[in-house]
Scaffold this motif. Structure first.
Motif, PDB file in Angstrom:
ATOM      1  N   MET A 102       0.814  -1.189   0.000  1.00 46.82           N
ATOM      2  CA  MET A 102       0.000   0.000   0.000  1.00 46.82           C
ATOM      3  C   MET A 102       0.865   1.264   0.000  1.00 46.82           C
ATOM      4  O   MET A 102       0.406   2.303  -0.425  1.00 46.82           O
ATOM      5  CB  MET A 102      -0.925   0.008   1.207  1.00 46.82           C
ATOM      6  N   ILE A 103       2.090   1.130   0.479  1.00 51.29           N
ATOM      7  CA  ILE A 103       2.986   2.290   0.518  1.00 51.29           C
ATOM      8  C   ILE A 103       3.230   2.815  -0.891  1.00 51.29           C
ATOM      9  O   ILE A 103       3.224   4.030  -1.115  1.00 51.29           O
ATOM     10  CB  ILE A 103       4.316   1.914   1.207  1.00 51.29           C
ATOM     11  N   PHE A 104       3.420   1.886  -1.845  1.00 54.70           N
ATOM     12  CA  PHE A 104       3.687   2.307  -3.215  1.00 54.70           C
ATOM     13  C   PHE A 104       2.482   3.008  -3.829  1.00 54.70           C
ATOM     14  O   PHE A 104       2.630   3.965  -4.592  1.00 54.70           O
ATOM     15  CB  PHE A 104       4.084   1.104  -4.080  1.00 54.70           C
ATOM     16  N   ILE A 105       1.311   2.553  -3.488  1.00 59.82           N
ATOM     17  CA  ILE A 105       0.091   3.173  -4.023  1.00 59.82           C
ATOM     18  C   ILE A 105      -0.049   4.584  -3.486  1.00 59.82           C
ATOM     19  O   ILE A 105      -0.307   5.526  -4.243  1.00 59.82           O
ATOM     20  CB  ILE A 105      -1.141   2.307  -3.678  1.00 59.82           C
TER      21      ILE A 105
ATOM     22  N   ALA B  98       2.340   6.484  -2.297  1.00 61.78           N
ATOM     23  CA  ALA B  98       3.439   7.299  -2.830  1.00 61.78           C
ATOM     24  C   ALA B  98       3.138   7.748  -4.259  1.00 61.78           C
ATOM     25  O   ALA B  98       3.376   8.907  -4.613  1.00 61.78           O
ATOM     26  CB  ALA B  98       4.746   6.515  -2.774  1.00 61.78           C
ATOM     27  N   ARG B  99       2.593   6.839  -5.086  1.00 61.31           N
ATOM     28  CA  ARG B  99       2.274   7.217  -6.471  1.00 61.31           C
ATOM     29  C   ARG B  99       1.160   8.255  -6.501  1.00 61.31           C
ATOM     30  O   ARG B  99       1.184   9.186  -7.285  1.00 61.31           O
ATOM     31  CB  ARG B  99       1.865   5.985  -7.267  1.00 61.31           C
ATOM     32  N   ARG B 100       0.181   8.119  -5.610  1.00 60.86           N
ATOM     33  CA  ARG B 100      -0.903   9.102  -5.545  1.00 60.86           C
ATOM     34  C   ARG B 100      -0.331  10.500  -5.249  1.00 60.86           C
ATOM     35  O   ARG B 100      -0.692  11.477  -5.896  1.00 60.86           O
ATOM     36  CB  ARG B 100      -1.930   8.709  -4.489  1.00 60.86           C
ATOM     37  N   VAL B 101       0.612  10.579  -4.319  1.00 62.79           N
ATOM     38  CA  VAL B 101       1.255  11.856  -3.973  1.00 62.79           C
ATOM     39  C   VAL B 101       2.049  12.385  -5.163  1.00 62.79           C
ATOM     40  O   VAL B 101       1.965  13.577  -5.494  1.00 62.79           O
ATOM     41  CB  VAL B 101       2.163  11.691  -2.726  1.00 62.79           C
ATOM     42  N   GLU B 102       2.811  11.507  -5.822  1.00 61.16           N
ATOM     43  CA  GLU B 102       3.581  11.911  -7.003  1.00 61.16           C
ATOM     44  C   GLU B 102       2.674  12.481  -8.086  1.00 61.16           C
ATOM     45  O   GLU B 102       3.015  13.483  -8.730  1.00 61.16           O
ATOM     46  CB  GLU B 102       4.359  10.717  -7.568  1.00 61.16           C
ATOM     47  N   MET B 103       1.514  11.877  -8.277  1.00 62.67           N
ATOM     48  CA  MET B 103       0.588  12.360  -9.297  1.00 62.67           C
ATOM     49  C   MET B 103      -0.005  13.704  -8.897  1.00 62.67           C
ATOM     50  O   MET B 103      -0.153  14.595  -9.742  1.00 62.67           O
ATOM     51  CB  MET B 103      -0.501  11.319  -9.550  1.00 62.67           C
TER      52      MET B 103
ATOM     53  N   LEU C 235      -0.285   1.140 -12.434  1.00 59.25           N
ATOM     54  CA  LEU C 235      -0.678   1.720 -11.150  1.00 59.25           C
ATOM     55  C   LEU C 235      -1.307   3.090 -11.341  1.00 59.25           C
ATOM     56  O   LEU C 235      -2.367   3.385 -10.776  1.00 59.25           O
ATOM     57  CB  LEU C 235       0.523   1.802 -10.209  1.00 59.25           C
ATOM     58  N   SER C 236      -0.689   3.929 -12.141  1.00 61.61           N
ATOM     59  CA  SER C 236      -1.254   5.260 -12.399  1.00 61.61           C
ATOM     60  C   SER C 236      -2.619   5.160 -13.063  1.00 61.61           C
ATOM     61  O   SER C 236      -3.541   5.899 -12.724  1.00 61.61           O
ATOM     62  CB  SER C 236      -0.312   6.073 -13.294  1.00 61.61           C
ATOM     63  N   HIS C 237      -2.730   4.233 -13.989  1.00 62.66           N
ATOM     64  CA  HIS C 237      -4.018   4.038 -14.675  1.00 62.66           C
ATOM     65  C   HIS C 237      -5.100   3.598 -13.694  1.00 62.66           C
ATOM     66  O   HIS C 237      -6.214   4.126 -13.713  1.00 62.66           O
ATOM     67  CB  HIS C 237      -3.858   3.010 -15.801  1.00 62.66           C
ATOM     68  N   LEU C 238      -4.772   2.653 -12.822  1.00 62.84           N
ATOM     69  CA  LEU C 238      -5.754   2.179 -11.846  1.00 62.84           C
ATOM     70  C   LEU C 238      -6.144   3.284 -10.859  1.00 62.84           C
ATOM     71  O   LEU C 238      -7.291   3.342 -10.405  1.00 62.84           O
ATOM     72  CB  LEU C 238      -5.218   0.960 -11.088  1.00 62.84           C
ATOM     73  N   LEU C 239      -5.211   4.148 -10.516  1.00 60.64           N
ATOM     74  CA  LEU C 239      -5.513   5.249  -9.595  1.00 60.64           C
ATOM     75  C   LEU C 239      -6.434   6.299 -10.216  1.00 60.64           C
ATOM     76  O   LEU C 239      -7.178   6.971  -9.509  1.00 60.64           O
ATOM     77  CB  LEU C 239      -4.215   5.931  -9.134  1.00 60.64           C
ATOM     78  N   THR C 240      -6.396   6.429 -11.537  1.00 59.02           N
ATOM     79  CA  THR C 240      -7.169   7.495 -12.188  1.00 59.02           C
ATOM     80  C   THR C 240      -8.410   7.012 -12.920  1.00 59.02           C
ATOM     81  O   THR C 240      -9.196   7.825 -13.391  1.00 59.02           O
ATOM     82  CB  THR C 240      -6.282   8.263 -13.189  1.00 59.02           C
ATOM     83  N   SER C 241      -8.603   5.715 -13.017  1.00 57.89           N
ATOM     84  CA  SER C 241      -9.764   5.182 -13.737  1.00 57.89           C
ATOM     85  C   SER C 241     -10.951   5.009 -12.799  1.00 57.89           C
ATOM     86  O   SER C 241     -10.801   4.554 -11.674  1.00 57.89           O
ATOM     87  CB  SER C 241      -9.420   3.831 -14.363  1.00 57.89           C
ATOM     88  N   SER C 242     -12.117   5.370 -13.311  1.00 56.48           N
ATOM     89  CA  SER C 242     -13.348   5.190 -12.535  1.00 56.48           C
ATOM     90  C   SER C 242     -14.311   4.310 -13.319  1.00 56.48           C
ATOM     91  O   SER C 242     -14.174   4.142 -14.524  1.00 56.48           O
ATOM     92  CB  SER C 242     -13.990   6.537 -12.231  1.00 56.48           C
TER      93      SER C 242
END
Length: 117
Positions: free
Chosen positions: A1-4, A6-11, A23-30
């Motif tokens: 979960m740390i990587f998720i 961290a990527r959210r913060v980076e984005m 990972l970026s795609h999964l974070l931004t897809s609805s």
């Protein structure tokens, strides 16, 4: 979960692109209702994709252990069942031994895990 996280913060800081990787795609897809995947759902999706090419039993065991880790009360019940099956009783084959060991409660857990995942 740390990587998720961290990527959210980076984005959010503009240091990562929304389309640079899975990972970026999964974070931004609805979905069609505008709901985003939870971090747990994202982690589950990535785990499934990582292990998709491996042997089916290896994936099933991984998800079973993950599920047991998420449900300590069930894990405790499994630990209580296994010492009862490790008796001095001699079995003619390993299959016979495993058949007895995995009957009952552990068998139900495995079947439930296979249906869930």
């Amino acid at each position: 979960m740390i990587f998720i996280k961290a990527r959210r913060v980076e984005m959010e800081e503009g240091k990562a692109s929304t389309s640079q990787d899975l990972l970026s795609h999964l974070l931004t897809s609805s979905d069609e209702n505008g709901r985003y995947l939870t971090e747990n759902d994202i982690a589950n999706n990535i785990l499934v994709l990582l292990f998709a090419g491996h042997d089916t039993s290896a994936v099933s065991i991984t998800l079973l252990l993950k599920s047991l880790g998420e449900h300590p009360n069930v894990y405790d019940k499994v630990l209580k069942v296994f010492p009862q099956t490790r008796s001095a009783k001699q079995f003619s084959t390993p299959i016979e031994r495993d058949r007895e060991r995995f009957s009952g409660f552990p068998n139900k857990i495995c079947k439930t895990n296979f249906k869930t995942h």
